[in-house]
Structure formats: structure tokens, C-alpha cells
Design a protein around this motif. Sequence first.
Motif, PDB file in Angstrom:
ATOM      1  N   VAL A  37       0.892  -1.304  -0.008  1.00 45.62           N
ATOM      2  CA  VAL A  37      -0.015   0.117   0.026  1.00 45.62           C
ATOM      3  C   VAL A  37       1.020   1.242   0.050  1.00 45.62           C
ATOM      4  O   VAL A  37       1.795   1.239   0.860  1.00 45.62           O
ATOM      5  N   VAL A 100     -10.842   4.904   0.270  1.00 41.12           N
ATOM      6  CA  VAL A 100     -10.121   3.796   1.011  1.00 41.12           C
ATOM      7  C   VAL A 100     -11.177   3.714   2.386  1.00 41.12           C
ATOM      8  O   VAL A 100     -10.896   2.621   2.755  1.00 41.12           O
ATOM      9  N   THR A 118     -11.397  -1.262   6.083  1.00 35.91           N
ATOM     10  CA  THR A 118     -10.249  -1.853   5.229  1.00 35.91           C
ATOM     11  C   THR A 118     -10.874  -2.805   4.263  1.00 35.91           C
ATOM     12  O   THR A 118      -9.964  -3.148   3.389  1.00 35.91           O
ATOM     13  N   ARG A 120     -12.423  -2.750   1.254  1.00 33.86           N
ATOM     14  CA  ARG A 120     -12.044  -2.368  -0.048  1.00 33.86           C
ATOM     15  C   ARG A 120     -10.466  -2.589  -0.381  1.00 33.86           C
ATOM     16  O   ARG A 120     -10.183  -3.182  -1.377  1.00 33.86           O
ATOM     17  N   ILE A 121      -9.825  -2.144   0.469  1.00 32.52           N
ATOM     18  CA  ILE A 121      -8.237  -1.918   0.193  1.00 32.52           C
ATOM     19  C   ILE A 121      -7.933  -3.411   0.481  1.00 32.52           C
ATOM     20  O   ILE A 121      -7.165  -3.950  -0.429  1.00 32.52           O
ATOM     21  N   ARG A 122      -8.560  -4.335   1.295  1.00 31.54           N
ATOM     22  CA  ARG A 122      -8.166  -5.885   1.282  1.00 31.54           C
ATOM     23  C   ARG A 122      -8.455  -6.528  -0.007  1.00 31.54           C
ATOM     24  O   ARG A 122      -7.595  -7.321  -0.409  1.00 31.54           O
ATOM     25  N   GLN A 124      -8.640  -5.185  -3.024  1.00 30.03           N
ATOM     26  CA  GLN A 124      -7.835  -4.865  -3.983  1.00 30.03           C
ATOM     27  C   GLN A 124      -6.456  -5.556  -3.768  1.00 30.03           C
ATOM     28  O   GLN A 124      -5.796  -5.953  -4.700  1.00 30.03           O
ATOM     29  N   VAL A 131      -2.038  -0.728  -4.092  1.00 28.84           N
ATOM     30  CA  VAL A 131      -3.070   0.217  -3.633  1.00 28.84           C
ATOM     31  C   VAL A 131      -2.240   1.569  -3.552  1.00 28.84           C
ATOM     32  O   VAL A 131      -1.434   1.616  -2.465  1.00 28.84           O
ATOM     33  N   VAL A 133      -2.613   5.307  -2.354  1.00 28.00           N
ATOM     34  CA  VAL A 133      -3.478   6.051  -1.295  1.00 28.00           C
ATOM     35  C   VAL A 133      -3.205   7.382  -1.358  1.00 28.00           C
ATOM     36  O   VAL A 133      -2.021   8.020  -1.121  1.00 28.00           O
ATOM     37  N   LEU A 164      -3.271   3.493   8.508  1.00 36.01           N
ATOM     38  CA  LEU A 164      -3.668   2.278   7.546  1.00 36.01           C
ATOM     39  C   LEU A 164      -2.726   1.324   8.108  1.00 36.01           C
ATOM     40  O   LEU A 164      -3.209  -0.157   7.935  1.00 36.01           O
TER      41      LEU A 164
END
Length: 601
Positions: A37, A100, A118, A120-122, A124, A131, A133, A164
Amino acid sequence: MALLVQKFGGTSVGSVERIQAVAERIGRCRDAGDSVVAVVSAMGHTTDELTGLAAAINTSPPQREMDMLLASGEQVSMALLAMALHQQGVTAVSMTGPQVGIVTESIHGRARILEIRTDRIRNQLNEGQVVVVAGFQGTSSGPGGIAEITTLGRGGSDTSAVALAAALEADVCEIYTDVPGVLSTDPRKVPDAQLMAEVSCDEMLELASLGASVLHPRAVEIARNYCVPLRVRSSWSDEPGTLLTSRCNRLIGQSGLELGSPVDGVEQMEGQAVLALSHIPDQPGIAARLFETLSTAGINVDLIIQATHEGSSNDITFTVAESDLEHARSVSQSVLDSLGGELAAEGGLTKLSISGAGIMGRPGIAAGLFNCLSQQKINLRLIATSEVKVSCVIDSASGRKALQAVQQAFDVADSQVRMNPELSCTDEPEVRGVALDRDQAQLTVRHVPNRPGTAASLCSSLAERGISLDAIVQSERQHSDGSRDISFILRKEDRSRADVALAPLLAQWPGAALEEGDAIARISAVGAGMPATPGTAGRMFRALADAGINIGLIATSEIRTSCVVPEQNGVAALQAVHAGFGLGGQEHHQAHGTASPLDND
Ligand code: ADP
Ligand code: ASP
Ligand code: MG
């Protein structure tokens, strides 16, 4: 396979070439099998330039529109970095703070993070994407549930990254910047500053809040509280940089990622004594001589405060263990015999402290402590403030009831109370780093009534408007009507609001008046080994005296000593203290910014 959160600061993404270099670094991590990330700042000086544009259009731009404007800076760099990654064949997706799911308080300009959603980020990451950000921004749910873009405060991309990393339970959070890591001081001002291999979060928190701009203090708080493995490294090399260490391990709770209580301990130290020297000459070298003499006599001094009066003489107050009282009294008297001035000493005192992270950064906390003691009608003999500890010296007879009240006020369990902790000799250095802060202003309130609760009401009035203060010094000497003076420092940007905040209070105190001090710089030394090393303060005062610099105000806390000096002496003071503690070494690096070393901005 590790999960890495990597943050790249403004200089690190300042040009097309730099963005390409960042993409290559991330690509290498992906090749090694790690998930990444990447959190980015705005390119170069974009945020300053946008702020300048806003000021040219509106002298007092609405905070909401400032956030809309400034958040655009990070969006440029996130999209460009994602494109650079694609160009190199690395799949990547960029996301804004709102995308995010970085949810913040509904405050513009300095919002704290409540939670990071988290999912959505996970997803991806699971798809194998890098990712990217946008740092420094989040979303509030806003009034009526409408989502609004918020920003976290200048320098806040560090905080985005560490938050994050905490929420994702990343293996490491790496802050890539334009210096090799955390150095003993700012290499732009002291070119022979040395790299620290490690620094504790407590020390870094003090340094960051005292002017070491390499990390946002709130990022350090999060790393400390949630035990995030944090490294500060150079964007220009593969050197390991500086590791931040923490022993605390909280879980992210209901109260919000950044909103839990900063207080996680109370300490009481009985058997303390205060010595107060008043009407001593205000000239370089006096504090150095006094504290060197005490150190040579083997006396370990704990808290020290000094204030200047009407520009001509000083009062210095300090604490020692009660068992050293008589010895300290005779040593101090011998110094006074040649200088002139008066000495008063008293034992039977107790030091009560709250400890944690980010205490003074949240103005209501110190005010809450002072209010709690004033409700018990307890007089504060001496106050010491800092980000990791706030202490009050009080009468021992009130110790027990003070402890109970403070424990209750801050919801501190018995297991978090330390009674008479031993000073453990560690191999920590007495001074690990020094910092310079030129963003502070000094104020004195003259003719404050001499009764419990005055410091509390002063801090509360400022805290209600979100204003933090530091180096609170209550004068030893009294005016003919029995009133005293209280001096403190606060951020220059809060200066005009402080007038408004204090006006109603001053109106209640007969004869009270607010007085602005001369322009100042605050120079601070920080080290975990300071409490167990006698003579540190004396060495700092000696370094300043030898450079011919007069000290206006002195304020210490457990692991820091700060001196206020005339603003124009700031850089010279920093250099003198850095050299005085032998922190310099070979000059082998300089910041990769646009500014040259030794620039005095
Ligand atoms: P970034 O844009 O990467 O976030 P910053 O400008 O916010 O970078 O922080 C890095 C700068 O912090 C360095 O260029 C340096 O001038 C300054 N700095 C101040 N104190 C220190 C310190 N103790 N160690 C390292 N850098 C420091
Ligand atoms: N771009 C923002 C600033 O310059 C946030 C950051 O870089 O950390 O303050
Ligand atoms: Mg920064």
C-alpha cells in the motif's frame, strides 16, 4: 509474503523522475512477493502553493473549501504514481481518502481519524493490486450524514500511512523521505547531524512536537499506541534508516483510532523538595553555574523552571529528592552568595504525573488534570508539561486524595499506577536528539490571584478553543497585593485567538493583564536516559552560555529540557546544544530538498 505500507513525501514524488523511481522501488517489492500500500503526499511544494493561491483570493478562506483545495494535491500524485506503476507493468489502483474509507471527525483542517474501513483495500490487495492512497485526507460523515472531504493537518500523510498500517496490521510502515532517517537534529541547520539507528516512540513524540518535522507527531502516537513497526528511510537509497520502537500494544477500540484517551498511566513520587531562587541576575551563564555546581556535588535535579521578570532578573525553581534538600540548600546558597538573590526551600512535597502519548497535543487533558486537582482545593506548586508526561508538584498531605481523584478522572486502573518508581539506570543516552521550534510565542499573565485553580482556569479557557500551551511557569515572587504572574508559550498561529479566549477570565481577576514576550525560539534536548543521568540540564545551559546566548525561560519534563532563547539566536542555540552533547559526527549527508543545508527558514 509481507504487507508493506510505504509512504512517500513531497520531495520523494516531486518530479516525473522521482515518481518513476518510487514506482521502481514498489515494483521490486512486488517482485519479491510483498503486497504494497503506497501512501503519497502532494508533489514538492504543491500544498504551500495551493495555500498561497487561496490566500491571494480570500484573506480568511472557509475551512471546508481549504480542504477541498488541498486534498487535490495528493490526488495528482496518487494518479501519477498509479500510472507509473502501470507503465512498468505493475497492476495498481489509486484511491482517495474517502474511497479507502478513512473516516475522520467532522472537523476541517485538522481532523483526527476515527476508523479505517479496510474491506475495499483488502479486496484490491487480494487481487494482487498495489493500492496507491492519497495521504493527508479522509472523509467525515458530516452534518446530516453528508460525506465531506477532510484533511488531517499539515504533514498528515505520515499519519495516514501509520493509521493504515495499524488498521491493516501491516508487517511494517516505511516513511520514505529526503533524509536518511531520524537524525540527531535537522541536517539543514546542523550539517553534521547523525543518523539514529533506533529511537523510542516516546522520544520521537517529544522531538516531533518540539520541532523535528521529519515525522508528524500524530503518526508517532499511533505507532506507539498500536505497536506499528515504523521505519523512516531515505527515498534515495536502500539503507535501513531509523526504527521506531514501542512497548505499548493497544487494540483499536470503540472510541476511535486516534480518539482513545492519551493517558495510560499515573505516577506518584513522594519525598520531593522544591528550591526556589529569586532575584538572580538575568545574564548568560547563571543557570549553567548553578546546575553544574549541584551536579558536581552529586545532587540529581529533577524538574527545573526559570522565568524572567520585567526583563531584569530571574527566578529559578527546581526539585530534588527530599533526602538531598539540606545539601542542595547549602550548595545553592554558596552560589547565591556570589550572585545575590534569595533562596527559599521546602520539603514534604509529592510529584503526581499522568503519562501517555499526545497529552499536550490535546489541550483538554492538562486542563482536566489541573481542574481535577483544583476541585480538591490542591495548590499546584510547580507544573511540568510534555507530550508523554504532565506532572504537578503538590503538598504530600494531599497526595492520597489527589491520586484517587486523578485516577478516577482519567479512568486509570490500579495496575496502571506506579508508586515511587525507581530511576532505573539504562544504557539509553541522556540526549538522543535536539530540536528547534520557531513557531512559538510567549505570553505572561500578570497579577493572577494566588489561589488554587488559577492555572486550571487559564488552561481550560484556552483548551475550550482548542489551544494548547506549554512551559507553564508560575512565578515564585508575589506582587504587593499577593498576586503572581504565570508565563507560558503557545503556537504563534493561536496567538490572536488566545486574546479572545482569555479576555473573560482576565476580566474576573483584578488588575490582571496579558503581556506579549519578545520573539522567541524554543530549543529542546530529548533523551530517555535523562532522568537517570545527573547534570544533563547543566550541560545544556553551559553550551548555551559558552555561545553567549541568554536563556529566558526554562521548562523541563521527564525526558526533555527546553530553553526559550531570543528568536535570532535559535539556529546558533541548536548548533551549540547539539555540539555540547557531542551529537555531531562526520558530515555525510544533506537533505535532498530545494533548500540548502544551513538555510534558516
Ligand atoms: P516529507 O515531505 O518527506 O514528509 P518533511 O519535509 O516533512 O519531508 O520532513 C523531512 C525533513 O525534516 C528533512 O528534510 C529535515 O530538514 C527535517 N528534519 C527536522 N528535524 C529532523 C531530524 N531530527 N531528523 C531528520 N530530519 C529532520
Ligand atoms: N501535503 C501535505 C502537506 O504538505 C501533507 C503531507 O505532505 O504530509 O502538509
Ligand atoms: Mg512530512
